[in-house]
Design a protein around this motif. Structure first.
Motif, PDB file in Angstrom:
ATOM      1  N   SER A 594      41.312  35.830  41.215  1.00 20.04           N
ATOM      2  CA  SER A 594      40.237  36.763  41.559  1.00 20.04           C
ATOM      3  C   SER A 594      39.007  36.018  42.050  1.00 20.04           C
ATOM      4  N   HIS A 597      39.314  34.917  45.692  1.00 20.63           N
ATOM      5  CA  HIS A 597      39.151  36.037  46.619  1.00 20.63           C
ATOM      6  C   HIS A 597      37.712  36.563  46.607  1.00 20.63           C
ATOM      7  N   LEU A 639      48.892  39.688  45.206  1.00 19.73           N
ATOM      8  CA  LEU A 639      47.955  40.571  44.514  1.00 19.73           C
ATOM      9  C   LEU A 639      48.698  41.591  43.664  1.00 19.73           C
ATOM     10  N   ALA A 650      42.763  41.096  41.320  1.00 17.65           N
ATOM     11  CA  ALA A 650      42.250  40.881  42.674  1.00 17.65           C
ATOM     12  C   ALA A 650      42.587  42.032  43.603  1.00 17.65           C
ATOM     13  N   TYR A 651      43.660  42.742  43.336  1.00 17.57           N
ATOM     14  CA  TYR A 651      44.009  43.929  44.135  1.00 17.57           C
ATOM     15  C   TYR A 651      42.835  44.907  44.147  1.00 17.57           C
TER      16      TYR A 651
END
Length: 904
Positions: A594, A597, A639, A650-651
């Motif tokens: 996470s 990203h 993800l 992170a999605y």
């Protein structure tokens, strides 16, 4: 053809009734047709197959071969199951008992009777794919062999078909690992960071046509093509082309008619002309269709599709053949300054990389599986998919047309194109690359969703090429001749779309003896696979790197085609900056994925000079070169997990940033048993105002959180269960998310820190958290890190029962500001000396007073991989234990900190 739009051709779809085999039982019933004269008959060959894996199957193609002992299977089918999460992963599907990584031969046999009334007909066997080499026999006659595991292919079965009894279809598939002397030595891909399963993993069918038909042997393509030439003043001109074959022994005169039909069934444009076709001959018929008031295909905003229909008729109007495909009227341009232009306007490409396998099925997936994937990606806000690193199914192309997703298609030229010390690709491999490029383009060029043709991925390693891929020694072969050939060849097949190439290595910092070829100019548009913050550098290094690439080629459009990090579902950290990145090993916490990203996307989103970005990757996928995070043979950068259901934190970061769908999401739900009683709470929210309550206590409201990441710091948790509730306020109402964390009673009495560790090691007594509450210093370790196929090599440290905890350390000048309640505490520190050449003397101050003075770990017995433990008692009066590691010479160091209250 496609399963939904395919062939109007498919006016009749009959289920064949197969038997196990000619040798094993009664003949199957005949498949009968009630179709319209002139229509194709399409018969799925799904059930009743017999299968055997492995060598030693002699004469299995024969009519009388006894396959009674073979397994009964249905298509799609693959014998391989690859990828294993460790037992602590709740969503795990595969277990060691079901894993099958064997590569080699797999035999399939099917008995069927032919449909009736075949006089004057042509019979074709159509395979949507078979991995990676397929040899096909019908009634003992070899129809042909197809080399390449990803594309549709067809064989003319007319002469081999029996109309007076059962037919035996035998298929030998071969997914042997390419190597010198192997059957697949000249079949792409030769290598790659993904597994290549074997089998008939996509559908197989019989297609019956008339002797005069739209070409069935056009490299697996539909035989008819449409291209938007121009859009002006609301009108569009669409060029069409059709290949019409005559398989009869007599000449034939036919009328070829091209039509575009709108969604309401109205013919909006039509052209036809008479053509004479010689016996055994072929004609190519070209037309132009003008569509007034054309409704354009506008990607996800309005993915409007016409139907492109190509009819072949007798002069009296009787239909001989008809092929239908969806068609979107649109133009695409990719500019180095304006980016991606759809119908003349800038369009944001927010993409993901995608592999087609899943944990429970491998590659043997259904249309419903693919549509489920696309729904997840659209829910996240993705507008594009890079179909890596090979040709994907018609399913996903059709669905991308319908959902409005932009596609990057590519062939499986990945990392390697020679073996040993060979400098150039063999002619057979070059021919296979051209074949796979032809099939990719012919089969997909009618799809509005397809934007570019990818000619290769990461062929620019040079002499830095990882040994796990090729074992090449020396400077490395030059990829440019092969790339130049494929680039030019793709343009001859489809001059309307640009070629694309994804690179790995230009501009990166390597050792002095490493040289990499500059390959990006070999294609029209560029893509950079760059893992700053994971395999090298920091996320913040990416903008400067992209500036360098832009300065090298200002006239070439540039994109970022891969970025990201591994994220293990069951591995967690308290502080993503507390330890060194473990990109090849087990310490790959979900939180660090996470973090990468969160840090990278803002940098990319601010750039107007990129024509697109694709994160890596949509889903975890199988890769037998990886033993990382909490998985074996799985690349965990997805993800979404390998089950294609479990969405990682992170999605939701991208969902908050890429969509306007009201959402709020508390991160860290899988890190349920917390090491520390004081922690930060992170929430992804696209609300104007976001509130948080912890155990019913309201915290300050946050407004317009940067990058949709709301953070409440230093939150005190209670012993036992803790309820974390986030709520976002939207014009449509509120959205909320609730999770629960557990804190053990001892976490309120003591704090144990594994200094220098991103993921805390297990201790002989008590629970340590990962490195946290620090300011300054750098993490280090005496453990030799893991590499591809090589596990980490720990160092045994004497003088402690917790060697793994002592092995990591924080070094430099640094402080720990540890939140604790007021009282008296015993502080226990563990030290090691990682270098026999280091000279260090430092003080440890507690609350501004020297607690350990002029400390030299080596002189205190920490040399030769031995730990030294020191402790002292100190008061805490302001709720914060301040430990200052202050160098006198060299750098201060500490491996572990334990703080326990002693005045209770």
């Amino acid at each position: 053809m496609s399963s939904k739009f395919a062939v109007r051709a498919c006016l009749v779809c009959l289920l064949l009734l197969p038997a196990a085999s000619y040798a094993n039982g009664p003949y199957p019933r005949e498949a009968t047709s009630q179709g319209v004269t002139g229509a194709r008959i399409v018969i799925p060959l799904t059930d009743g197959w017999r299968f055997r894996q492995g060598e030693g199957t002699s004469r299995a193609e024969g009519l009388t071969f006894d396959d009674h002992a073979w397994a009964s299977v249905s298509l799609p089918h693959s014998w391989n199951r690859v990828g294993l999460y460790q037992p602590q992963v709740p969503s795990r599907i595969n277990t060691p008992e079901v894993i099958n990584k064997a590569m080699g031969l797999g035999w399939y046999r099917l008995s069927f009777t032919s449909p009736a009334r075949l006089a004057g007909k042509r019979v074709w066997l159509e395979f949507d794919a078979a991995s990676r080499i397929a040899s096909v026999w019908l009634n003992g006659k070899l129809l042909g062999e197809h080399q390449g595991g990803y594309s549709r292919f067809r064989f003319d079965a007319t002469d081999a078909l029996r109309t007076d009894g059962p037919n035996i279809l035998a298929v030998r598939t071969d997914n042997s690992r390419p190597a010198p002397g192997s059957s697949t030595v000249d079949v792409l891909p030769l290598s790659g960071d993904f597994f290549v399963p074997g089998g008939l993993y996509r559908p197989v069918r019989i297609v019956v046509t008339n002797n005069v038909h739209v070409d069935m042997l056009d490299s697996g393509g539909p035989g008819t093509y449409a291209t938007t030439r121009s859009i002006e003043g609301g009108s569009a001109v669409v060029d069409t082309e059709a290949r019409v074959a005559n398989g009869a022994k007599a000449a034939s005169t036919v009328r070829v008619r091209a039509r575009l039909i709108d969604a309401q069934g109205t013919v909006v444009a039509s052209q036809d002309q008479l053509e004479a076709i010689a016996p055994g001959g072929m004609v190519t018929v070209k037309n132009s269709l003008r569509v007034d008031k054309a409704r354009l295909w506008q990607a996800v905003d309005d993915p409007y599709l016409y139907r492109f229909v190509l009819d072949v008729l007798k002069p009296d109007g009787e239909v001989i053949d008809s092929v239908e495909q969806p068609f979107g009227i649109r133009t695409i341009e990719i500019s180095p300054t304006r980016g991606f232009l759809l119908n003349g306007k800038p369009y944001a490409i927010r993409g993901v990389g995608y592999h087609q396998d899943r944990e429970d099925k491998g590659w043997a997936i259904s249309r419903a599986d693919v549509e489920g994937d696309i729904k997840l990606l659209r829910e996240m806000g993705a507008t594009s998919i890079r179909l890596t690193h090979y040709q994907h199914s018609q399913y996903i192309h059709e669905l991308a047309d319908q959902y409005g997703l932009i596609l990057w298609d590519e062939i499986p030229l990945v990392s390697q194109w020679t073996f040993g010390e060979a400098e150039v690709a063999t002619e057979k491999l070059r021919a296979n690359a051209r074949q796979q490029m032809t099939e990719l383009i012919r089969q997909n060029q009618n799809h509005a969703s397809v934007a570019v043709w990818g000619i290769a991925n990461e062929v620019d390693f040079g002499n830095s090429l990882p040994a796990f891929l090729t074992g090449f020694k020396g400077a490395g072969p030059d990829p440019l001749p092969l790339l130049a050939e494929l680039n030019q060849y793709a343009k001859t097949l489809d001059p309307t779309r640009p070629t694309a190439l994804a690179t790995c290595c230009e501009g990166r910092l390597f050792a002095a003896d490493v040289t990499v070829p500059i390959t990006a100019p070999a294609a029209d548009v560029g893509g950079a696979n760059r893992y700053f913050g994971w395999y090298f550098g920091e996320p913040g290094d990416l903008p400067g790197h992209l500036d360098l690439l832009r300065s090298q080629r200002p006239s070439q459009p540039l994109s970022v085609t891969e970025y990201g990090a591994g994220g293990a579902l069951s591995v967690h950290t308290d502080n993503v900056l507390g330890g060194m990145v473990d990109s090849r090993g087990r310490a790959q916490p979900e939180e660090y994925e996470s973090y990468v990203h969160e840090q990278t996307w803002p940098l990319l989103s601010r750039r107007s000079d990129l024509w697109g970005t694709w994160l890596w990757a949509a889903f975890d996928f199988a890769s037998t070169v990886r033993h990382e995070g909490d998985a074996d043979d799985i690349n965990t950068k997805g993800l979404i997990a390998f089950d294609h259901k479990t969405r990682k934190d992170a999605y939701y970061f991208y969902m908050a940033n890429w969509t306007s769908t009201p959402m709020v999401y508390v991160t860290g739900r899988r890190y349920a048993n917390r090491a520390y009683a004081v922690t930060d709470v992170r929430v992804y929210s696209n609300a104007r105002r976001t509130t948080l309550t912890v155990n019913g206590n309201a915290l300050p409201t946050l407004t317009d959180c940067p990058q949709r990441v709301c953070v409440w710091t230093g939150i005190q948790l209670q012993s036992g269960a803790n309820e974390i509730l986030a709520r976002g306020e939207f014009s449509s109402g509120s959205q909320e998310d609730r999770i629960f964390w557990q804190v053990a009673p001892e976490a309120l009495r003591s704090t144990r820190i594994d200094s220098g560790a991103m993921v805390a090691a297990r201790a002989a007594a008590g629970v340590f958290g990962s490195d946290n509450f620090f300011q300054g210093g750098k993490p280090g370790s005496v453990v030799k890190p893991a590499d591809f196929g090589k596990p980490a090599q720990p160092t045994q440290i004497a003088g402690t029962a917790d060697s793994e905890i002592a092995a990591t350390y924080r070094e430099g000048e640094f402080r720990y500001r540890i939140p604790v309640s007021n009282g008296k505490y015993r502080v226990t520190l563990t030290f090691i000396e990682p270098s026999d050449k280091s000279v260090r003397v430092f003080d440890v101050l507690a609350g501004g007073r020297v607690a350990i003075g002029r400390f030299d770990p080596a002189k205190s017995g920490a040399a030769a991989n031995a730990a030294v433990i020191r402790s002292f008692v100190t008061p805490v009066r302001d709720g914060l234990l301040d430990l200052w590691f202050k160098p006198r010479s060299g750098q201060a160091i500490v491996s572990a900190i334990q703080v326990e209250r002693v005045d209770h």
